[in-house]
Enzyme design. Structure first.
Site: not given
Ligand code: GLN
Length: 497
Positions: A87, A162, A186
């Site tokens: 990532k 994400s 994410s």
């Molecule tokens: N959807 C969650 C957020 O926007 C989780 C994102 C993540 O785990 N990086 O914070």
């Protein structure tokens, strides 16, 4: 079997173990395997936008080392020569790392994240860096400054976020596995949307050194893979003590060799709150999954976890507070984007940040500063910290009654493109099943458990007590072995072997 990238047959995913044995028996060279994946990325990435950068030289140079070892008749480590992705918030020395933000475009780290150091020692074949929501803030990958990753099962739907790029790459067979990060879901949410496996390890098990911080008390790196055993192999490799991460907890015993133990007599906990407001088809798939576990001799324990209703506000208060502090470093002075025209340092910082960050990141910095400001600190941040303690305690009590907790990963299947830009609060609400795990620092895995009426995958989440990765991986493995033919679907794209 020689690899012919021009063959027309539908792709077929191979597990890490299978590829490992095929490399050893010289059915193809590592260079051939790597080239087949690089060709597939070049051919197909424009459809799903999983990669934001391909790294063919890095990949081929690792492949060369592996082929030299094979020529000398040496053994290979489990991940050696296996094509994979990182990532784009995982720092890679000499390879641009942007967090999919305009503020970091052109930023080339001068050091490697610990996880990447570990994998390089194993000659992992890095195909490229994958797409993500900007600074990992989002649930659809659509806040990426490169545009979102699309779902290989249906490209008018998102891959999730994400770590959407990593999930799309693995589901689309443009990589064997990927590393993602999970702050509030994410890894698990995109794995669920794309019909593959994603695991968030216990907080502190995998080093965060070199992971560009979003919310440091919640962030954790973990594997995204196409089967449970692959996820376990990657977890075994990266779960190491690291003196460079002050929250590192030390090496745990390897787990990938212990999969397939009987579940007879084990207890699965089903907290009712996790099933509130869940879409019908998701709920149905989960009920079927419970039946599968019952047939394997597992006992179900139903209970309430009322404190879960606070998890979402607690998460968004803590995550934004930590983000507002972590993202203070992007000021146009040390590295990253700097505005062109300004009068004085204050205007320079203000314009740099206004131009460099996207709307969602700015929203969270504002929210974070608000909840930390002197007049509101007690009402929001302090209260959220106290409730964090209650959530941790509630899970402790729950694990006195069961071995694993089962829930949906997401209350629905993959959103249609554009869903997240319509209503932010609606999008935040979809994180309801994943965030409690990060708040409590627990390990959890998402595995496929069926499809909705339009053929989009449904994910099931298995949560374990701290350091009980083996328990959830084993429970996930047993389910996968039992249901593989109904829950796994190949998509007609990706590498052709
Ligand atoms: N959807 C969650 C957020 O926007 C989780 C994102 C993540 O785990 N990086 O914070």
């Amino acid at each position: 079997m020689a690899i012919s990238p021009s063959k027309k047959e539908v792709s077929f995913k191979m597990s890490i173990k299978k590829l490992h044995s095929m490399l050893l028996s010289k059915e193809f060279s590592c260079k051939e395997l790597t080239q087949a994946y690089l060709d597939a990325v070049q051919r197909e990435n424009s459809h799903i936008n999983a990669y934001i950068k391909a790294t063919p030289e890095t990949a081929l140079s690792a492949a060369k080392k592996v082929d030299e070892k094979l020529a000398r008749g040496e053994e290979l480590l489990p991940l050696e020569g296996i094509p994979m992705t990182l990532k784009d918030n995982i720092s890679t020395k000499d390879i641009e790392t942007t967090c999919c933000s305009n503020i970091l475009k052109g930023y080339i780290p001068i050091y490697d994240a610990t996880v990447w150091q570990i994998l390089q020692k194993q000659n992992a074949v890095l195909l490229g860096k994958t797409n993500m929501d900007e600074f990992a803030m989002g649930s659809s990958c659509e806040t990426s400054c490169f545009g979102g990753a699309k779902n290989p099962h249906n490209i008018s739907h998102v891959a999730g976020g994400s770590s959407g790029g990593a999930a799309a790459a693995v589901a689309g067979n443009l990589a064997v596995y990927g590393l993602g990060s999970d702050t509030g879901g994410s890894i698990r949410q995109p794995a669920s949307f794309c019909g593959i496996v994603g695991m968030k390890p216990t907080y502190g098990t995998v080093s965060r050194y070199g992971l560009i911080a979003y919310a440091s008390s919640l962030d954790q790196i973990g594997p995204i893979a196409s089967c449970v055993e692959d996820a376990a192999l990657v977890y075994d490799a990266i779960a190491q003590y690291d003196p460079m991460d002050s929250t590192s907890q030390g090496k745990k015993a390897p787990v990938s060799g212990n999969l397939g133990q009987s579940l007879k007599g084990k207890k699965i906990g089903v907290p009712r709150e996790y099933f509130d407001g869940v879409r019908k088809e998701v709920s149905f798939a989960l009920q079927q999954a419970l039946k599968v576990y019952e047939s394997l001799g597992v006992q179900m324990v139903y209970f309430d976890l009322p404190v879960l209703k606070y998890a979402l506000p607690v998460y968004y208060i803590l995550a934004c507070a930590e983000a507002s502090s972590n993202l203070g470093r992007y000021d146009g002075i040390r590295y990253g984007y700097k505005t062109q025209h300004y009068n004085g340092i204050h205007e320079m910082i203000c314009k740099t940040r206004s131009e460099g960050f996207g709307a969602e990141v700015k929203r969270r910095i504002l929210l974070g500063n608000y909840v930390l400001s002197s007049g509101y600190y007690d009402a929001y941040y302090k209260k959220a910290q106290n409730l964090r303690g209650s959530i941790i305690q509630a899970f402790k009590n729950a694990f006195a009654q069961c071995d694993v907790i089962l829930s949906p990963t997401v209350p629905m299947t993959a959103f249609k493109e554009g869903f997240s830009s319509q209503d932010q609060v609606e999008t935040y609400l979809t994180d309801i099943c994943t965030v409690p795990v990060n708040i409590a620092g627990l390990p959890a895995i998402s595995i496929p458990c069926g499809f909705d009426g339009s053929g989009l995958p449904i994910g099931m989440q298995l949560i374990g007590d701290t350091f009980c990765e083996e328990t959830i991986l084993n429970a996930a493995y047993c389910f996968e072995q039992e249901t593989k033919t109904e829950t796994l679907k190949q998509v007609p794209m990706g590498v052709r072997l």
